[in-house]
Design an enzyme around this catalytic site. Structure first.
Site, PDB file in Angstrom:
ATOM      1  N   ASN A  97       0.774  -1.210  -0.096  1.00 20.01           N
ATOM      2  CA  ASN A  97       0.121  -0.119  -0.039  1.00 20.01           C
ATOM      3  C   ASN A  97       0.984   1.247  -0.153  1.00 20.01           C
ATOM      4  O   ASN A  97       2.140   1.121   0.038  1.00 20.01           O
ATOM      5  CB  ASN A  97      -1.033  -0.002   1.058  1.00 20.01           C
ATOM      6  CG  ASN A  97      -0.245  -0.007   2.524  1.00 20.01           C
ATOM      7  OD1 ASN A  97       0.357   0.906   2.716  1.00 20.01           O
ATOM      8  ND2 ASN A  97      -0.232  -1.290   3.263  1.00 20.01           N
ATOM      9  N   ASP A 133      -4.607  -6.498   5.481  1.00 18.29           N
ATOM     10  CA  ASP A 133      -5.555  -6.992   5.913  1.00 18.29           C
ATOM     11  C   ASP A 133      -5.608  -8.368   5.298  1.00 18.29           C
ATOM     12  O   ASP A 133      -6.189  -9.597   5.776  1.00 18.29           O
ATOM     13  CB  ASP A 133      -6.811  -6.463   5.843  1.00 18.29           C
ATOM     14  CG  ASP A 133      -6.976  -5.171   6.571  1.00 18.29           C
ATOM     15  OD1 ASP A 133      -6.215  -5.131   7.710  1.00 18.29           O
ATOM     16  OD2 ASP A 133      -7.340  -4.250   5.973  1.00 18.29           O
ATOM     17  N   PHE A 175      -4.072   3.462  14.761  1.00 22.03           N
ATOM     18  CA  PHE A 175      -4.373   4.387  13.586  1.00 22.03           C
ATOM     19  C   PHE A 175      -5.594   3.845  12.682  1.00 22.03           C
ATOM     20  O   PHE A 175      -5.569   2.484  12.502  1.00 22.03           O
ATOM     21  CB  PHE A 175      -3.205   4.592  12.650  1.00 22.03           C
ATOM     22  CG  PHE A 175      -2.199   5.517  13.556  1.00 22.03           C
ATOM     23  CD1 PHE A 175      -1.414   5.084  14.659  1.00 22.03           C
ATOM     24  CD2 PHE A 175      -1.957   6.818  13.180  1.00 22.03           C
ATOM     25  CE1 PHE A 175      -0.630   5.854  15.397  1.00 22.03           C
ATOM     26  CE2 PHE A 175      -1.125   7.831  13.783  1.00 22.03           C
ATOM     27  CZ  PHE A 175      -0.192   7.374  15.090  1.00 22.03           C
ATOM     28  N   LYS A 207     -11.260  -3.374  19.085  1.00 15.92           N
ATOM     29  CA  LYS A 207      -9.794  -3.774  19.403  1.00 15.92           C
ATOM     30  C   LYS A 207      -9.694  -3.554  20.824  1.00 15.92           C
ATOM     31  O   LYS A 207      -8.386  -3.742  21.177  1.00 15.92           O
ATOM     32  CB  LYS A 207      -8.853  -2.842  18.424  1.00 15.92           C
ATOM     33  CG  LYS A 207      -9.315  -3.013  17.008  1.00 15.92           C
ATOM     34  CD  LYS A 207      -8.920  -4.382  16.423  1.00 15.92           C
ATOM     35  CE  LYS A 207      -9.673  -4.395  14.854  1.00 15.92           C
ATOM     36  NZ  LYS A 207      -8.956  -4.065  13.829  1.00 15.92           N
TER      37      LYS A 207
END
Ligand code: FMN
Length: 396
Positions: free
Chosen positions: A210, A279, A324, A342
């Protein structure tokens, strides 16, 4: 931030002394007052007159100089300094300071000052790697009020190549700026930062990644260090300039990142998960390069481990964690869900769609989310964002 700060700059007898002209220019431009002290050797290599012109003040070269102003110069400069910087620092001055020797104006003033002393070593690689020099550097680093800047690797004026080059003037300037800008709220604390983009291999030559540059993570690492923390960075692939002197653990794919975080995380007080971790990763990685054929091809992806979720579940008592998020839509709703799911203390939400924010830029627009607070920050440099993010996490 630096306006009116008083910097006493020590210049010693290294060829790199010419680079300090640029450092003085940057300091003066940002509003600092600069008083320079040159050793005799430094004044053989560059005329004090140049230093005086750039610093706009009298350059001191001699302990027993008769000055028009009646004061004891080494004491008055020692008291005046907000920060004492020696750049370049020869093996000789490092050795003298490490052994308490005060036999000229510079070394005497260093002994007399209570200011933090920042030392930028500059020498030939063989001198730098000499165990005596290394011991002296280690000794100085062990004192709270000495900061030894990392030396660079590269070509030397003497023709050798290796470690020992003085840090670049702009980098020294940034160290000075950070040192004088941030409160030492992380003294004695250990900070872990992840940064960069993981690379998920399809075959030996291709990968999925990415656009994360690593800039935000590096900014958090550098500001944490300037706030007094002992910092470790787990770094995936980055395109940003890697700050010198950071303790970096390199990783490749999401799996590597997970294994390294799992191995390390218990040793840290604060964790900032700024890396963009994939992911999904290819279900299999081909051993050989996949040959082109006429038809289309499909790469089957599988879920990677959720590192933030792991940390949320396994965090130690007292440990604080910031994740983040980056979204193209519903940033705040999605980020709040992430915070809850989370089970971490904070999410720094980045909008990728706003001008000046996101991948690769030097600026960012962040919203800080905690259990009972939402704080929207305006457009700021990534360094300024880093300070705000760290300060919020410390407050929780
Ligand atoms: C041209 C020249 C370049 C030098 N460059 C360095 C250097 O980069 N680093 C260093 O430690 N010494 C260097 N030296 C040696 C120092 O100048 C010498 O050790 C001197 O005694 C240092 O004095 P000072 O620390 O009081 O400035 C150089 C000497 C010369 C003549």
């Amino acid at each position: 931030m630096l306006k009116g700060k008083k910097i006493v700059l020590g210049l010693t007898g290294s060829i790199a002394v010419y680079k300090s002209c640029e450092l003085i220019r940057l300091l003066i431009k940002s509003g600092c007052e600069v008083d320079a002290i040159m050793t005799k050797s430094a004044s053989e290599l560059i005329r004090p007159y140049i230093i005086e012109e750039l610093s706009r003040s009298r350059c001191i070269t001699d302990t027993f100089e008769r000055t028009a102003v009646f004061d004891v110069k080494h004491i008055s400069l020692a008291k005046k300094a907000d920060l004492f910087v020696i750049a370049p620092a020869t093996a000789n001055i490092i050795g003298k300071i490490a052994n308490g020797i005060a036999d000229d104006m510079l070394s005497t003033t260093v002994m007399a000052t209570k200011a933090v002393k920042m030392i930028a070593p500059a020498m030939n690689p063989d001198m730098y790697s000499n165990p005596i020099v290394q011991n002296n550097i280690k000794k100085l680093s062990s004192y709270d009020d000495y900061i030894i800047l990392p030396s660079g690797v590269g070509d030397m004026a003497c023709g050798d190549v290796g470690k020992g080059r003085m840090a670049e003037p702009e980098d020294i300037f940034n160290y000075i700026k950070r040192e004088l800008s941030y409160p030492k709220l992380l003294k004695g604390k250990r900070v872990l930062v992840t940064c960069g983009a993981t690379m998920e291999p399809i075959d030996p030559v291709r990968f999925i990644t990415n656009h994360s540059s690593g800039k935000m993570g590096f900014a958090i690492a550098e500001v944490s260090e300037a706030m007094g923390a002992d910092v470790t960075v787990i770094k995936a692939n980055t395109t940003a300039k890697i700050p010198a002197g950071l303790n970096i653990l390199n990783v490749g794919c999401a799996r590597d990142m997970f294994e390294t975080v799992k191995r390390e995380y218990k040793n840290f007080d604060y964790i900032f998960m700024a890396a963009a971790v994939a992911d999904y990763t290819p279900l299999t990685t081909a051993k050989d390069k996949i040959k082109k054929s006429d038809g289309d091809m499909t790469v089957v992806l599988k879920r990677t481990d959720d590192i933030l979720e792991f940390l949320g579940k396994n965090k130690t008592s007292g440990q604080k964690i910031c994740g983040f998020s980056m979204e193209t839509r519903d940033l705040i709703e999605n980020s709040r869900k992430k915070l809850e799911k989370k089970n971490v203390h904070m999410i720094a939400a980045n909008s990728i769609v706003s001008e000046g924010s996101g991948f690769g830029t030097d600026t960012n627009i962040i919203t800080i989310l905690t259990k009972d607070k939402k704080r929207e920050l305006p457009l700021m440099t990534k360094e300024e964002c880093a300070f705000e993010i760290i300060s919020e996490l410390i407050k929780i």
